[in-house]
Design an enzyme around this catalytic site. Structure first.
Site, short mmCIF file in Angstrom:
data_model
loop_
_atom_site.label_atom_id
_atom_site.label_comp_id
_atom_site.label_asym_id
_atom_site.label_seq_id
_atom_site.Cartn_x
_atom_site.Cartn_y
_atom_site.Cartn_z
CG MET A 89 28.54 -1.93 28.42
SD MET A 89 26.96 -1.04 29.64
CE MET A 89 27.39 -2.51 31.05
CG HIS A 108 22.98 5.07 34.51
ND1 HIS A 108 24.12 4.48 33.96
CD2 HIS A 108 22.44 4.77 35.59
CE1 HIS A 108 24.04 3.56 35.95
NE2 HIS A 108 23.53 4.30 36.56
C1 GRF Z 1 20.48 -0.96 28.89
O1 GRF Z 1 20.03 -1.05 30.26
C2 GRF Z 1 20.93 0.49 28.87
O2 GRF Z 1 20.52 1.45 30.07
C3 GRF Z 1 22.45 0.61 29.17
O3 GRF Z 1 22.43 -0.97 28.73
C4 GRF Z 1 20.85 -1.98 28.80
C5 GRF Z 1 21.22 -2.43 26.91
O4 GRF Z 1 20.96 -1.71 26.28
N1 GRF Z 1 23.25 1.14 29.66
P1 GRF Z 1 20.76 -1.75 25.21
O5 GRF Z 1 19.19 -3.09 24.63
O6 GRF Z 1 22.00 -2.30 24.32
O7 GRF Z 1 20.31 -0.93 24.45
#
Ligand code: GRF
Length: 203
Positions: A89, A108
């Site tokens: 993030m 994404h």
């Molecule tokens: C997911 O929706 C992904 O697309 C976004 O973050 C969310 C959680 O991802 N980038 P994860 O379960 O930590 O892989």
């Protein structure tokens, strides 16, 4: 191909990639999982799979440049061919991207170019969309705008909330990312110097 995965949370996409890499003929192996959040659940999941996992808490570093320098040094030690951002993030700076130009993928949770940024599922619901989905793209200096490798769509149901839609999109994320990694690891899809996707005949 050697792959490093960057996460910030639960790491379900990292897990999907790790499971795919366990298939005998899969063209990639995950050599490290790094997170900017020491509490990221994905770190423990990686360690359970025997994958080296390390946290780089943002607050342990004076500024963004120092934080990225620490991650870049750790990446340099494992020599990845590819980097997969999976629920990571933070925006990567140009100095981070440059050495890995055309070798960083991101997933994404929207059908880009629709809904770049955050809260994609609520925004799709608010816009009255009938379809939602995910996009795997090459990472470029802009946010969520690099050339697209794979996309997958799911229906939006009248009863959907952001949470129910997120859960449905996650199921196709976990299929789309391993497919995208296969295409890129096998050289069937690549990013050209002018930022376009080039697909070989059998991609
Ligand atoms: C997911 O929706 C992904 O697309 C976004 O973050 C969310 C959680 O991802 N980038 P994860 O379960 O930590 O892989």
């Amino acid at each position: 191909k050697r792959v490093a995965v960057l996460i910030s949370g639960g790491g379900s996409n990292m897990l999907a990639l790790a499971k795919a890499c366990e298939q005998a003929d899969f063209p990639a192996e995950i050599v490290a999982v790094f997170s900017d959040k020491p509490e990221a659940g994905g770190l423990a999941k990686a360690r359970e799979l025997g994958i080296a996992a390390q946290a780089f808490p943002r607050k342990a570093y004076a500024d963004k440049a120092a934080h990225e320098a620490a991650i870049l040094a750790a990446l340099d030690a494992v020599q990845p061919d590819l980097i997969c951002l999976a629920g990571y993030m933070r925006l990567l700076s140009p100095d981070f991207i440059r050495p890995y130009q055309g070798r960083i993928l991101n997933i994404h949770p929207s059908l880009l170019p629709l809904f770049p940024g955050l809260h994609t599922h609520q925004r799709a619901l608010d816009a009255g969309m009938k379809l939602a989905g995910c996009t795997v793209h090459f990472v470029t200096e802009g946010m969520d705008e690099g050339p697209i490798v794979t996309q997958a769509a799911v229906p939006i149901l009248p009863t959907d909330t952001a949470d129910s839609l997120a859960a449905r999109v996650l199921t196709v994320e976990h299929r789309s990312y391993p497919l995208a990694l296969t295409l890129v690891a096998e050289g069937r899809v690549r990013m050209t110097a002018d930022g376009k996707v080039e697909r070989s005949a059998f991609a």
